[in-house]
Design a protein around this motif. Structure first.
Motif, PDB file in Angstrom:
ATOM      1  N   ARG A 103       0.852  -1.188   0.000  1.00 24.85           N
ATOM      2  CA  ARG A 103       0.000   0.000   0.000  1.00 24.85           C
ATOM      3  C   ARG A 103       0.888   1.238   0.000  1.00 24.85           C
ATOM      4  O   ARG A 103       2.049   1.193   0.406  1.00 24.85           O
ATOM      5  CB  ARG A 103      -0.951   0.018   1.181  1.00 24.85           C
ATOM      6  N   GLU A 104       0.301   2.341  -0.462  1.00 23.92           N
ATOM      7  CA  GLU A 104       1.011   3.616  -0.493  1.00 23.92           C
ATOM      8  C   GLU A 104       0.495   4.516   0.620  1.00 23.92           C
ATOM      9  O   GLU A 104      -0.720   4.623   0.830  1.00 23.92           O
ATOM     10  CB  GLU A 104       0.834   4.301  -1.845  1.00 23.92           C
ATOM     11  N   GLY A 107       3.004   8.926  -0.222  1.00 23.26           N
ATOM     12  CA  GLY A 107       4.060   8.816  -1.220  1.00 23.26           C
ATOM     13  C   GLY A 107       5.050   7.702  -0.985  1.00 23.26           C
ATOM     14  O   GLY A 107       5.888   7.422  -1.853  1.00 23.26           O
ATOM     15  N   LEU A 109       5.922   3.609  -0.225  1.00 22.29           N
ATOM     16  CA  LEU A 109       5.371   2.285  -0.473  1.00 22.29           C
ATOM     17  C   LEU A 109       5.655   1.389   0.725  1.00 22.29           C
ATOM     18  O   LEU A 109       6.783   1.334   1.214  1.00 22.29           O
ATOM     19  CB  LEU A 109       6.006   1.678  -1.728  1.00 22.29           C
ATOM     20  N   THR A 135      10.330  -0.163  -8.612  1.00 21.48           N
ATOM     21  CA  THR A 135       9.360   0.836  -8.178  1.00 21.48           C
ATOM     22  C   THR A 135       9.903   2.237  -8.403  1.00 21.48           C
ATOM     23  O   THR A 135      11.131   2.439  -8.382  1.00 21.48           O
ATOM     24  CB  THR A 135       9.011   0.665  -6.685  1.00 21.48           C
ATOM     25  N   HIS A 137       8.800   4.671  -6.378  1.00 23.73           N
ATOM     26  CA  HIS A 137       8.638   5.340  -5.096  1.00 23.73           C
ATOM     27  C   HIS A 137      10.000   5.755  -4.527  1.00 23.73           C
ATOM     28  O   HIS A 137      10.930   4.941  -4.507  1.00 23.73           O
ATOM     29  CB  HIS A 137       7.929   4.421  -4.093  1.00 23.73           C
ATOM     30  N   VAL A 140      10.615   3.389   0.382  1.00 23.71           N
ATOM     31  CA  VAL A 140       9.935   2.107   0.575  1.00 23.71           C
ATOM     32  C   VAL A 140      10.227   1.631   1.989  1.00 23.71           C
ATOM     33  O   VAL A 140      11.390   1.612   2.412  1.00 23.71           O
ATOM     34  CB  VAL A 140      10.422   1.050  -0.437  1.00 23.71           C
TER      35      VAL A 140
END
Length: 240
Positions: A103-104, A107, A109, A135, A137, A140
């Motif tokens: 899920r995010e 911003g 992950l 990814t 992102h 993380v």
């Protein structure tokens, strides 16, 4: 918003209680998976996560517990999960089934293992490079290895990746342009050689890591009460 970041509790409610007792003020709880397994109180851990209104993702032990009937392998880990599952109520199973693999949040992950694969261990720089490539992102959060630390990536003509340990606690401030894979360490079973419950606080571009001592006597009494193997307690004494 200030986030309390937790991972790999593994049924160790006494460690979770200790974390909640000492953690600085926070607004929201993020949980990176593996609420169950290894220690007896998976049901109580799930109750506490529900009470905290945590934002969870599914870990491999959580998934194994849900899929026990179709798993063909055997072993002590699955025996413990079967013991726990028999003691869970329908609300616990419904709660686990609703957890996503990722899920995010603001911003960032959240995953259990890696953005590539929730069962993949991020142990070295090559695995980290592949995870960064999987990814976009910039940040993380992951668990699974039970080791507090962060992989940092600086993009450029010759990108570099380095790892920083946070087994003794510490603070990470992310400079502009640097991406990170951050592991808060394990609440319930650290494996980086430092005993105690690990957790992190995340706010903006800063992640603060913590390691707190946990009294093992209540857990030892609980394990003896239900007949859990003593080697699981020895792992906690040595942070292994």
């Amino acid at each position: 918003m200030r986030h309390l970041v937790l991972a790999d509790i593994h049924g160790n409610r006494f460690a979770l209680e200790r974390v909640l007792e000492v953690a600085p003020a926070f607004d929201r709880v993020l949980f990176l998976g593996d609420a169950v397994g290894y220690y007896p109180d998976g049901d109580r851990v799930l109750d506490m996560l529900m009470e905290l209104e945590a934002l969870p993702v599914l870990g491999n032990h959580d998934a194994w517990l849900l899929a026990l009937e179709v798993l063909e392998v055997q072993g002590p880990v699955l025996e413990i999960l079967a013991w726990q599952k028999a003691r869970l109520k329908p609300r616990h199973l419904d709660y686990l089934r609703a957890w996503p693999w990722g899920r995010e949040v603001e911003g960032a992950l959240l995953v259990h293992g890696s953005p590539q694969d929730p069962f993949l261990y991020l142990e070295g720089t090559e695995e980290a490079r592949e995870a960064f490539a999987a990814t976009a992102h910039p940040l993380v959060f992951h668990g699974h290895t039970h080791k507090a630390g962060a992989f940092l990536l600086l993009d450029g003509p010759k990108p570099w990746v380095r790892h920083q340990r946070f087994s003794q606690g510490g603070s990470l401030v992310l400079p502009p342009g640097v991406r990170a894979l951050v592991n808060p360490g394990s609440v319930g079973q650290p494996r980086d050689g430092v005993p105690g419950a690990a957790f992190a606080l995340w706010e903006g571009d800063e992640v603060e890591f913590f390691r707190v001592e946990v009294d093992l006597d209540p857990l030892e009494a609980r394990m003896k009460e239900v007949g859990f193997p003593p080697w699981l307690l020895e792992r906690l004494r040595h942070g292994q």
